[in-house]
Write a protein that holds these residues in place. Structure first.
Motif, PDB file in Angstrom:
ATOM      1  N   LYS A  83       0.819  -1.222   0.000  1.00 19.15           N
ATOM      2  CA  LYS A  83       0.000   0.000   0.000  1.00 19.15           C
ATOM      3  C   LYS A  83       0.851   1.270   0.000  1.00 19.15           C
ATOM      4  O   LYS A  83       0.651   2.171  -0.812  1.00 19.15           O
ATOM      5  CB  LYS A  83      -0.944   0.009   1.230  1.00 19.15           C
ATOM      6  N   THR A  84       1.788   1.329   0.939  1.00 17.88           N
ATOM      7  CA  THR A  84       2.626   2.529   1.048  1.00 17.88           C
ATOM      8  C   THR A  84       3.446   2.726  -0.224  1.00 17.88           C
ATOM      9  O   THR A  84       3.569   3.842  -0.740  1.00 17.88           O
ATOM     10  CB  THR A  84       3.546   2.433   2.282  1.00 17.88           C
ATOM     11  N   THR A  85       3.989   1.630  -0.731  1.00 16.11           N
ATOM     12  CA  THR A  85       4.774   1.709  -1.960  1.00 16.11           C
ATOM     13  C   THR A  85       3.926   2.290  -3.091  1.00 16.11           C
ATOM     14  O   THR A  85       4.363   3.194  -3.814  1.00 16.11           O
ATOM     15  CB  THR A  85       5.287   0.304  -2.345  1.00 16.11           C
ATOM     16  N   ALA A  96      -3.527   9.765   1.473  1.00 20.51           N
ATOM     17  CA  ALA A  96      -3.491   9.549   2.923  1.00 20.51           C
ATOM     18  C   ALA A  96      -3.080   8.114   3.212  1.00 20.51           C
ATOM     19  O   ALA A  96      -3.760   7.166   2.822  1.00 20.51           O
ATOM     20  CB  ALA A  96      -4.860   9.857   3.522  1.00 20.51           C
ATOM     21  N   ASP A  97      -1.927   7.962   3.870  1.00 14.71           N
ATOM     22  CA  ASP A  97      -1.400   6.621   4.161  1.00 14.71           C
ATOM     23  C   ASP A  97      -1.753   6.235   5.596  1.00 14.71           C
ATOM     24  O   ASP A  97      -1.141   6.726   6.539  1.00 14.71           O
ATOM     25  CB  ASP A  97       0.117   6.608   3.943  1.00 14.71           C
ATOM     26  N   GLU A  98      -2.717   5.383   5.739  1.00 14.91           N
ATOM     27  CA  GLU A  98      -3.216   4.941   7.047  1.00 14.91           C
ATOM     28  C   GLU A  98      -3.403   6.119   7.999  1.00 14.91           C
ATOM     29  O   GLU A  98      -2.851   6.128   9.103  1.00 14.91           O
ATOM     30  CB  GLU A  98      -2.271   3.888   7.646  1.00 14.91           C
ATOM     31  N   PRO A  99      -4.213   7.093   7.583  1.00 17.06           N
ATOM     32  CA  PRO A  99      -4.358   8.316   8.385  1.00 17.06           C
ATOM     33  C   PRO A  99      -4.984   8.052   9.748  1.00 17.06           C
ATOM     34  O   PRO A  99      -4.869   8.887  10.637  1.00 17.06           O
ATOM     35  CB  PRO A  99      -5.275   9.196   7.528  1.00 17.06           C
TER      36      PRO A  99
HETATM   37 MG    MG Z   1       2.130   1.083   4.799  1.00 16.77          MG
END
Ligand code: MG
Ligand code: ADP
Length: 225
Positions: free
Chosen positions: A46-48, A167-170
């Motif tokens: 996900k982050t990538t 938004a990364d795991e906000p």
């Molecule tokens: Mg992540």
């Protein structure tokens, strides 16, 4: 008439040093005004994916287009401009500057964009009202709850009127009720500001608010819902 997608990602592949293949050919599109959730377990990529779409990192293969611009091909200086003008970022750890008030934190991107003081102050006031913090403008991050800090971060991400909010795991550091409120805030912003939101979360309870869900498993999209 079909509207041009705001995000076009095609065949994204990312291999980290030591050979971890974090993304193995990911393609998707997101349209203006959509809230797209990226779900998947920790380590699914996900982050990538968000970093590639936001121009924070470059893929080994494939391409990303944001708002009609081929960001995978942009030189670093132009990428920086695009990140400032077109994309807003929100992270799990809020990323606020501790010595600055809520209003000053929200004003940072406006200062960088050299927005004149009067206009800047007005925009900051509107943004903090929008996220429900009109009564907390002078408080510093440590004087605010986690949910309030994330609201400040959302306001800051919207300061330059980005077309895309990433938004990364906000809500990763928030309790479930506060998490829900932040997701609902993002939902409202999609409507009121016309912004497109790409949000990574592994919280199944929050997925229901998205227009579309992209499910990642081991670097591959397994489902688009
Ligand atoms: Mg992540
Ligand atoms: P998620 O955000 O879904 O937890 P990530 O995109 O962070 O997934 O990670 C996907 C895979 O890539 C994982 O196996 C992770 O360990 C690996 N990875 C992520 N960042 C790096 C990095 N900078 N260097 C090496 N491996 C990485």
């Amino acid at each position: 008439m079909t509207e041009r997608p705001l995000i076009v990602a095609e065949g994204l592949r990312k291999v980290y040093p030591k050979g971890v293949e974090a993304l193995r050919g990911v393609s998707f599109e997101a349209h203006p005004g959509e809230l797209v959730a990226v779900r998947g377990r920790s380590g699914s990529g996900k982050t990538t994916l968000l970093n590639l779409v936001g121009g924070l990192d470059r893929p080994d293969e494939g391409r990303v287009e944001v708002d009609g611009r081929q960001i995978t091909e942009l030189p670093e200086a132009e990428l920086l401009g695009l990140r400032r003008e077109v994309i807003g970022f929100v992270f799990q750890t809020f990323g606020l500057i501790p010595v600055l008030s809520a209003a000053e934190n929200v004003g940072v991107p406006l200062r960088l964009a050299r927005v004149p003081a009067a206009e800047r102050e007005e925009r900051v006031r509107v943004l903090l009202s929008l996220v429900g913090l009109a009564d907390h403008v002078n408080q510093r991050p440590y004087e605010l709850s986690g949910g309030q800090q994330q609201r400040v971060a959302v306001a800051r991400a919207l300061a330059n009127r980005p077309r895309l909010l990433i938004a990364d795991e906000p809500t990763g550091q928030l309790d479930s009720q506060t998490a829900r409120q932040i997701m609902e805030l993002l939902r409202v912003l999609v409507r009121s500001e016309g912004v497109t939101v790409l949000v990574a979360t592994h919280d199944p309870g929050l997925i229901g608010l998205a227009d579309r869900v992209l499910e990642l498993r081991d670097g591959v999209v397994t489902r688009v819902g």
